[in-house]
Structures are given as structure tokens and as C-alpha cells.
Design a protein around this motif. Sequence first.
Motif, PDB file in Angstrom:
ATOM      1  N   LEU A   1       0.826  -1.211   0.000  1.00  0.00           N
ATOM      2  CA  LEU A   1       0.000   0.000   0.000  1.00  0.00           C
ATOM      3  C   LEU A   1       0.858   1.258   0.000  1.00  0.00           C
ATOM      4  O   LEU A   1       0.571   2.226  -0.699  1.00  0.00           O
ATOM      5  N   GLN A   2       1.934   1.235   0.781  1.00  0.00           N
ATOM      6  CA  GLN A   2       2.824   2.392   0.829  1.00  0.00           C
ATOM      7  C   GLN A   2       3.487   2.616  -0.529  1.00  0.00           C
ATOM      8  O   GLN A   2       3.572   3.745  -1.008  1.00  0.00           O
ATOM      9  N   THR A   3       3.940   1.524  -1.168  1.00  0.00           N
ATOM     10  CA  THR A   3       4.563   1.635  -2.487  1.00  0.00           C
ATOM     11  C   THR A   3       3.571   2.194  -3.500  1.00  0.00           C
ATOM     12  O   THR A   3       3.908   3.088  -4.282  1.00  0.00           O
ATOM     13  N   THR A   4       2.351   1.695  -3.464  1.00  0.00           N
ATOM     14  CA  THR A   4       1.320   2.178  -4.378  1.00  0.00           C
ATOM     15  C   THR A   4       1.029   3.658  -4.137  1.00  0.00           C
ATOM     16  O   THR A   4       0.900   4.436  -5.085  1.00  0.00           O
ATOM     17  N   ALA A   5       0.957   4.047  -2.878  1.00  0.00           N
ATOM     18  CA  ALA A   5       0.700   5.449  -2.545  1.00  0.00           C
ATOM     19  C   ALA A   5       1.842   6.337  -3.036  1.00  0.00           C
ATOM     20  O   ALA A   5       1.601   7.421  -3.583  1.00  0.00           O
ATOM     21  N   GLU A   6       3.069   5.885  -2.850  1.00  0.00           N
ATOM     22  CA  GLU A   6       4.220   6.675  -3.308  1.00  0.00           C
ATOM     23  C   GLU A   6       4.220   6.798  -4.832  1.00  0.00           C
ATOM     24  O   GLU A   6       4.483   7.872  -5.372  1.00  0.00           O
ATOM     25  N   GLU A   7       3.923   5.691  -5.521  1.00  0.00           N
ATOM     26  CA  GLU A   7       3.872   5.740  -6.985  1.00  0.00           C
ATOM     27  C   GLU A   7       2.773   6.680  -7.462  1.00  0.00           C
ATOM     28  O   GLU A   7       2.974   7.461  -8.397  1.00  0.00           O
ATOM     29  N   THR A   8       1.622   6.614  -6.817  1.00  0.00           N
ATOM     30  CA  THR A   8       0.508   7.489  -7.185  1.00  0.00           C
ATOM     31  C   THR A   8       0.873   8.944  -6.943  1.00  0.00           C
ATOM     32  O   THR A   8       0.603   9.818  -7.779  1.00  0.00           O
ATOM     33  N   PHE A   9       1.532   9.223  -5.813  1.00  0.00           N
ATOM     34  CA  PHE A   9       1.967  10.586  -5.513  1.00  0.00           C
ATOM     35  C   PHE A   9       2.939  11.071  -6.585  1.00  0.00           C
ATOM     36  O   PHE A   9       2.838  12.204  -7.059  1.00  0.00           O
ATOM     37  N   ASN A  10       3.893  10.213  -6.973  1.00  0.00           N
ATOM     38  CA  ASN A  10       4.882  10.596  -7.981  1.00  0.00           C
ATOM     39  C   ASN A  10       4.231  10.874  -9.330  1.00  0.00           C
ATOM     40  O   ASN A  10       4.604  11.818 -10.029  1.00  0.00           O
ATOM     41  N   ILE A  11       3.235  10.055  -9.699  1.00  0.00           N
ATOM     42  CA  ILE A  11       2.527  10.272 -10.964  1.00  0.00           C
ATOM     43  C   ILE A  11       1.769  11.593 -10.916  1.00  0.00           C
ATOM     44  O   ILE A  11       1.825  12.392 -11.860  1.00  0.00           O
ATOM     45  N   ASP A  12       1.070  11.844  -9.801  1.00  0.00           N
ATOM     46  CA  ASP A  12       0.324  13.100  -9.661  1.00  0.00           C
ATOM     47  C   ASP A  12       1.267  14.295  -9.697  1.00  0.00           C
ATOM     48  O   ASP A  12       0.966  15.316 -10.311  1.00  0.00           O
ATOM     49  N   ARG A  13       2.393  14.156  -9.023  1.00  0.00           N
ATOM     50  CA  ARG A  13       3.378  15.248  -8.999  1.00  0.00           C
ATOM     51  C   ARG A  13       3.931  15.505 -10.403  1.00  0.00           C
ATOM     52  O   ARG A  13       4.091  16.650 -10.814  1.00  0.00           O
ATOM     53  N   ALA A  14       4.195  14.435 -11.138  1.00  0.00           N
ATOM     54  CA  ALA A  14       4.691  14.593 -12.504  1.00  0.00           C
ATOM     55  C   ALA A  14       3.653  15.294 -13.382  1.00  0.00           C
ATOM     56  O   ALA A  14       4.003  16.153 -14.206  1.00  0.00           O
ATOM     57  N   ARG A  15       2.382  14.967 -13.201  1.00  0.00           N
ATOM     58  CA  ARG A  15       1.317  15.648 -13.953  1.00  0.00           C
ATOM     59  C   ARG A  15       1.259  17.127 -13.603  1.00  0.00           C
ATOM     60  O   ARG A  15       1.074  17.977 -14.478  1.00  0.00           O
ATOM     61  N   GLN A  16       1.405  17.437 -12.325  1.00  0.00           N
ATOM     62  CA  GLN A  16       1.379  18.833 -11.900  1.00  0.00           C
ATOM     63  C   GLN A  16       2.538  19.607 -12.511  1.00  0.00           C
ATOM     64  O   GLN A  16       2.361  20.731 -12.998  1.00  0.00           O
ATOM     65  N   VAL A  17       3.721  19.014 -12.486  1.00  0.00           N
ATOM     66  CA  VAL A  17       4.900  19.684 -13.052  1.00  0.00           C
ATOM     67  C   VAL A  17       4.713  19.894 -14.549  1.00  0.00           C
ATOM     68  O   VAL A  17       5.025  20.960 -15.087  1.00  0.00           O
ATOM     69  N   LYS A  18       4.177  18.871 -15.222  1.00  0.00           N
ATOM     70  CA  LYS A  18       3.935  18.981 -16.661  1.00  0.00           C
ATOM     71  C   LYS A  18       2.947  20.106 -16.949  1.00  0.00           C
ATOM     72  O   LYS A  18       3.154  20.907 -17.862  1.00  0.00           O
ATOM     73  N   GLU A  19       1.880  20.179 -16.160  1.00  0.00           N
ATOM     74  CA  GLU A  19       0.878  21.237 -16.341  1.00  0.00           C
ATOM     75  C   GLU A  19       1.489  22.610 -16.085  1.00  0.00           C
ATOM     76  O   GLU A  19       1.210  23.568 -16.822  1.00  0.00           O
ATOM     77  N   ILE A  20       2.321  22.715 -15.067  1.00  0.00           N
ATOM     78  CA  ILE A  20       2.990  23.991 -14.769  1.00  0.00           C
ATOM     79  C   ILE A  20       3.893  24.387 -15.933  1.00  0.00           C
ATOM     80  O   ILE A  20       3.918  25.550 -16.352  1.00  0.00           O
ATOM     81  N   ASN A  21       4.608  23.408 -16.491  1.00  0.00           N
ATOM     82  CA  ASN A  21       5.493  23.701 -17.627  1.00  0.00           C
ATOM     83  C   ASN A  21       4.697  24.164 -18.846  1.00  0.00           C
ATOM     84  O   ASN A  21       5.098  25.086 -19.551  1.00  0.00           O
ATOM     85  N   ILE A  22       3.547  23.532 -19.070  1.00  0.00           N
ATOM     86  CA  ILE A  22       2.696  23.946 -20.210  1.00  0.00           C
ATOM     87  C   ILE A  22       2.194  25.370 -19.982  1.00  0.00           C
ATOM     88  O   ILE A  22       2.230  26.199 -20.893  1.00  0.00           O
ATOM     89  N   GLN A  23       1.722  25.662 -18.759  1.00  0.00           N
ATOM     90  CA  GLN A  23       1.235  27.002 -18.460  1.00  0.00           C
ATOM     91  C   GLN A  23       2.343  28.042 -18.593  1.00  0.00           C
ATOM     92  O   GLN A  23       2.123  29.154 -19.082  1.00  0.00           O
ATOM     93  N   THR A  24       3.550  27.676 -18.171  1.00  0.00           N
ATOM     94  CA  THR A  24       4.682  28.595 -18.242  1.00  0.00           C
ATOM     95  C   THR A  24       5.020  28.895 -19.704  1.00  0.00           C
ATOM     96  O   THR A  24       5.279  30.039 -20.053  1.00  0.00           O
TER      97      THR A  24
END
Length: 69
Positions: free
Chosen positions: A41-64
Motif C-alpha cells: 500500500l505504501q509503495t502504491t501510494a508513493e507511486e501514485t503521488f509521484n505520478i500526480d506530482r509529474a502531472r502537476q509539473v507537466k501542467e505547470i510547464n505547459i502554463q509557463t
Amino acid sequence: MLLATTVVLGLITVTTMQISGFFMKNVPHFTHKLHEILDKLQTTAEETFNIDRARQVKEINIQTKKTAG
């Protein structure tokens, strides 16, 4: 009456000892399985967090880029 009470208390004692013996034998196994599940569960949560974070960074880069361009 005293004999019946003694027999009932003896049966309760034996049953309780058998139940506690069962848990003493099986608790380490259950604990190990629980740790495995929690690790997954912890591994899955960390992977999900990393995927969400990567999406956020990608969105920020697109907006920038839109703002800069």
C-alpha cells in the motif's frame, strides 16, 4: 453442584488456553502478512503521488510556456 461448577470452569480454562495457543502460533504469520500488505500500500501510494506530482509539473510547464510564448 460444586463438581459441575468445577467441570465448567475447567472446560472454560482449557478452551481459553487452546484459543490463546492458536493465536500465539498464528499471530507472527498474520503480522508478517499485514506488514507485506502495508508495504504494498505504501509503495502504491508513493507511486501514485509521484505520478500526480509529474502531472502537476507537466501542467505547470505547459502554463509557463503559454505565458512566456
